[in-house]
Design a protein around this motif. Sequence first.
Motif, short mmCIF file in Angstrom:
data_model
loop_
_atom_site.label_atom_id
_atom_site.label_comp_id
_atom_site.label_asym_id
_atom_site.label_seq_id
_atom_site.Cartn_x
_atom_site.Cartn_y
_atom_site.Cartn_z
N VAL A 191 -41.98 57.37 49.69
CA VAL A 191 -40.92 56.45 50.16
C VAL A 191 -41.45 55.44 51.18
O VAL A 191 -40.67 54.65 51.72
CB VAL A 191 -39.73 57.22 50.78
CG1 VAL A 191 -39.07 58.10 49.72
CG2 VAL A 191 -40.16 58.04 51.98
N SER A 192 -42.74 55.44 51.40
CA SER A 192 -43.31 54.58 52.45
C SER A 192 -43.14 53.10 52.15
O SER A 192 -43.15 52.27 53.07
CB SER A 192 -44.80 54.90 52.65
OG SER A 192 -45.53 54.67 51.46
N GLY A 193 -42.98 52.74 50.89
CA GLY A 193 -42.84 51.34 50.54
C GLY A 193 -41.42 50.81 50.60
O GLY A 193 -41.19 49.62 50.35
N VAL A 194 -40.45 51.68 50.94
CA VAL A 194 -39.05 51.27 51.00
C VAL A 194 -38.75 50.75 52.41
O VAL A 194 -38.80 51.50 53.38
CB VAL A 194 -38.10 52.44 50.66
CG1 VAL A 194 -36.65 51.96 50.72
CG2 VAL A 194 -38.43 53.02 49.29
N PHE A 219 -38.38 67.33 48.37
CA PHE A 219 -38.86 68.52 49.05
C PHE A 219 -40.38 68.69 48.97
O PHE A 219 -40.92 69.68 49.47
CB PHE A 219 -38.16 69.76 48.47
CG PHE A 219 -36.67 69.59 48.37
CD1 PHE A 219 -35.89 69.55 49.51
CD2 PHE A 219 -36.05 69.44 47.14
CE1 PHE A 219 -34.51 69.36 49.43
CE2 PHE A 219 -34.69 69.26 47.04
CZ PHE A 219 -33.91 69.22 48.19
N GLY A 220 -41.04 67.73 48.35
CA GLY A 220 -42.49 67.82 48.20
C GLY A 220 -43.23 67.29 49.41
O GLY A 220 -42.74 66.41 50.14
N ASP A 221 -44.43 67.79 49.63
CA ASP A 221 -45.21 67.37 50.79
C ASP A 221 -45.59 65.89 50.72
O ASP A 221 -45.90 65.29 51.77
CB ASP A 221 -46.48 68.21 50.90
CG ASP A 221 -46.17 69.65 51.30
OD1 ASP A 221 -45.08 69.89 51.86
OD2 ASP A 221 -47.02 70.54 51.04
N ALA A 252 -36.00 68.53 57.18
CA ALA A 252 -35.78 67.60 58.29
C ALA A 252 -37.10 67.05 58.81
O ALA A 252 -37.23 65.85 59.09
CB ALA A 252 -35.02 68.30 59.42
N ASN A 253 -38.10 67.91 58.92
CA ASN A 253 -39.39 67.46 59.42
C ASN A 253 -40.07 66.50 58.44
O ASN A 253 -40.76 65.56 58.87
CB ASN A 253 -40.29 68.65 59.71
CG ASN A 253 -39.84 69.42 60.94
OD1 ASN A 253 -39.32 68.84 61.89
ND2 ASN A 253 -40.00 70.74 60.92
N LEU A 254 -39.87 66.70 57.15
CA LEU A 254 -40.38 65.73 56.17
C LEU A 254 -39.72 64.37 56.38
O LEU A 254 -40.38 63.33 56.30
CB LEU A 254 -40.11 66.22 54.74
CG LEU A 254 -41.06 67.24 54.13
CD1 LEU A 254 -40.59 67.63 52.74
CD2 LEU A 254 -42.49 66.69 54.05
N ALA A 255 -38.41 64.40 56.64
CA ALA A 255 -37.69 63.14 56.89
C ALA A 255 -38.20 62.46 58.16
O ALA A 255 -38.37 61.23 58.19
CB ALA A 255 -36.19 63.40 56.99
#
Length: 335
Positions: free
Chosen positions: A59-62, A51-53, A78-81
């Motif tokens: 998760v960019s490296g996954v 839930f953090g900004d 949802a917008n974070l996802a």
Amino acid sequence: MHVLVLGGTGLISTAITRQLHDAGHDVTVCNRGESEADIPESVSHVRADRFGDDFPRRVSGVDADAVIDMLCFSDHDANLAVDAFAGEVEQYVMTSSVDVYRRPVDASPVAESAPRRPPTSDYGANKVAAEDAVRAAHDRGAFAATILRPWTTYGPHGNGNLCHTFGVDTTYLARLRDGAPVVVHGDGTGLWGPCHRRDVARAFVGAVGNRTAYGETYNITAEAVPTWERYYRVLADAVDAPDPEFVHVPTDVLRDAAPDRTDFLADHGRYSTTFDTTAARRDLGFDQTIPLERGVREVVEYLRARDRIDRGDDGWIDGLIAEWRDGTAGVRSGE
């Protein structure tokens, strides 16, 4: 496929993680690393606050092909996802809820096309907003989205998630075990449909990489739906209890008498509803294979092994029962 599970160690998601692994997928779970859930050693782990900004960066490296999001509760989530996975993954599977549906319903079983507004609860309203954000991302080509709507799910995890009139804990299991009376809202003939977590998880696994499921929404709910009174008898049998003593109290009376104890009843328990799972059975291979009796016994064994069946502070229930019996003594005796 390489599947990233956001959560991965909760009631449903632990079963999803295990089944994905058993199906031959590469699995990474993403959470804060605070759970000691029993998942396969080969599962990779990324620590992040969902839930953090900074979640998209974490998760960019996954390099995942698909994401199963167990932690999407609002349009913000949802917008974070979308920020994290648009253009990065082939498929995004969102966990929603049957709470999105307007209730009481016009007819049962409730299909996925049933009205969502107004939703059942604030939780449901937030899930509606999340669904809308995910659908919008799908429509503009950010990823292929699949939305799954479970109902009440239970299993050998935490407190077992066996709901009762006043919430979700082991109070009723303990009272039934001890032969104490339990309050049943209404006349006990309303419907309640728990589904075991392994059956629910199987639908999630069936959705991964399934192009038929791209852009679709599915109910993932129990198909065998007992009455509340029958459900409580199953719980009683599982704890080897004597014949249960039920105290039937109208739902509105309970809401007035214990407003701080009946949020679950207001948002969930009072509604007698069934849901149409035709699409999930057809497209995802969903099936309720674990009978309630067997599933509940499994949960009870799990809780007993950990000494987790506890009445807690249930004296107020005894007080409520005494007050109800005193107030209705004349009616019940025919005077």
